[in-house]
Scaffold this motif. Structure first.
Motif, mmCIF file in Angstrom:
data_model
loop_
_atom_site.group_PDB
_atom_site.id
_atom_site.type_symbol
_atom_site.label_atom_id
_atom_site.label_comp_id
_atom_site.label_asym_id
_atom_site.label_seq_id
_atom_site.Cartn_x
_atom_site.Cartn_y
_atom_site.Cartn_z
ATOM 1 N N MET A 1 101.477 -28.977 -2.751
ATOM 2 C CA MET A 1 101.082 -27.525 -3.794
ATOM 3 C C MET A 1 99.406 -27.130 -3.182
ATOM 4 S SD MET A 1 104.105 -26.593 -4.471
ATOM 5 C CE MET A 1 103.763 -24.989 -4.566
ATOM 6 N N GLY A 2 98.963 -28.200 -3.372
ATOM 7 C CA GLY A 2 97.002 -27.677 -3.602
ATOM 8 C C GLY A 2 97.032 -27.149 -1.647
ATOM 9 N N ILE A 3 97.817 -28.183 -0.360
ATOM 10 C CA ILE A 3 97.859 -28.131 0.819
ATOM 11 C C ILE A 3 98.783 -26.096 1.272
ATOM 12 C CG2 ILE A 3 98.803 -28.283 3.114
ATOM 13 C CD1 ILE A 3 99.168 -31.669 1.968
ATOM 14 N N ILE A 4 99.046 -25.966 0.264
ATOM 15 C CA ILE A 4 99.768 -24.770 0.154
ATOM 16 C C ILE A 4 98.939 -23.865 0.205
ATOM 17 C CG2 ILE A 4 101.951 -22.970 -0.013
ATOM 18 C CD1 ILE A 4 103.606 -25.879 -0.361
ATOM 19 N N ILE A 5 98.161 -23.660 -0.976
ATOM 20 C CA ILE A 5 97.334 -22.770 -1.741
ATOM 21 C C ILE A 5 96.593 -22.563 -0.816
ATOM 22 C CG2 ILE A 5 96.155 -21.958 -3.834
ATOM 23 C CD1 ILE A 5 98.519 -23.624 -5.392
ATOM 24 N N PHE A 6 95.680 -23.501 -0.348
ATOM 25 C CA PHE A 6 94.314 -23.295 0.730
ATOM 26 C C PHE A 6 94.611 -22.928 1.174
ATOM 27 C CE2 PHE A 6 92.789 -25.544 -3.786
ATOM 28 C CZ PHE A 6 91.871 -25.006 -4.325
ATOM 29 N N ASP A 7 95.485 -23.237 1.993
ATOM 30 C CA ASP A 7 95.910 -23.312 3.383
ATOM 31 C C ASP A 7 96.068 -21.322 3.949
ATOM 32 O OD1 ASP A 7 96.757 -23.118 6.187
ATOM 33 O OD2 ASP A 7 98.738 -23.120 5.547
ATOM 34 N N LEU A 8 97.151 -20.666 3.044
ATOM 35 C CA LEU A 8 97.762 -19.442 2.338
ATOM 36 C C LEU A 8 95.939 -19.211 2.033
ATOM 37 C CD1 LEU A 8 100.576 -19.663 -0.049
ATOM 38 C CD2 LEU A 8 100.198 -18.625 2.912
#
Length: 186
Positions: free
Chosen positions: A111-118
Motif C-alpha cells: 500500500m505504501g508503494i502504491i501511494i508513493f508511486d502515485l
C-alpha cells in the motif's frame, strides 16, 4: 508453500521499477532540437551554464538533476527566486517520493508503494505542467526527453508490481492459516 517464493517476482518488479524511477533524475528530461543540437555540438567545449560547469556538449540532453542544479544557482543569484525555489522543491519531492517507493519496496509494503508511486507520478506531472506553462519545454531549443514518457511506463510497472505483491501477501496469509489449522488438528 514458501511465503517468500510467492512474493519474489512482485518485490523484484517494484524494486527494479523504483530504482529506474530514481535513475530518471539523471536521464534526459530535455533534449535539444536538431538545429539547436548542431549549434551546441559545433561549440561543444564552450560553457553552457558556467556556474554549474555544464558545457554545450553536455547540454544536448539535460536531466532533472541538472535542471535542479540550474535552479539552485539561479536562486543563489536572486534570479526569479520564487520560481527557482518552487522548481527545486518539486524536483526534490519527485526524488523523495521515488526514494520512499524504493524503501517501501524493500520492506514489501504494497500500500505504501502504491501511494508513493502515485505521488511520484503526480509530482512529475506537476513538473511537466510547470515547464510547459512557463515555455521551458517544449521550445525552439529543447523538446521533451526520454524521461517524459518513461516515468509513466515505470510508474505503471511499479503500481502493477505492488498490486501483485498485495495479492501474493494475501495468498501467503491464507496458506499460513490453513497450515496452522492443519497443524493444530494433528
Amino acid at each position: 508453500m514458501n511465503k517468500t517464493k510467492l512474493m519474489r517476482y512482485p518485490v523484484l518488479i517494484t524494486i527494479i521499477g523504483s530504482v529506474l524511477m530514481l535513475l530518471m533524475l539523471f536521464l534526459p528530461f530535455a533534449s535539444a532540437t536538431e538545429d539547436y543540437k548542431e549549434k551546441l555540438l559545433k561549440y561543444e567545449d564552450e560553457m553552457y551554464v558556467e556556474e554549474i560547469g555544464m558545457t554545450n556538449g553536455e547540454a544536448v540532453n539535460i536531466s532533472l538533476f541538472e535542471f535542479g542544479k540550474m535552479y539552485v544557482e539561479a536562486a543563489n543569484q536572486g534570479m526569479h527566486k520564487e520560481i527557482s525555489i518552487a522548481c527545486i522543491v518539486i524536483i526534490s519531492l519527485f526524488a523523495g517520493f521515488s526514494i520512499l517507493t524504493l524503501l517501501l519496496s524493500l520492506f514489501k509494503k504494497s500500500m505504501g508503494i502504491i501511494i508513493f508511486d502515485l505521488l511520484a507520478i503526480g509530482t512529475f506531472k506537476i513538473i511537466c505542467f510547470d515547464f510547459e506553462d512557463r515555455g521551458v519545454l517544449p521550445s525552439s531549443s529543447f523538446d521533451w526527453g526520454i524521461v517524459s514518457w518513461m516515468v509513466y511506463v515505470i510508474g505503471i510497472l511499479v503500481f502493477a508490481g505492488a498490486i501483485w505483491l498485495f495479492v501474493e501477501k494475501r495468498k501467503a496469509k491464507k496458506i499460513a492459516k490453513v497450515e496452522q489449522v492443519a497443524a493444530v488438528q494433528e
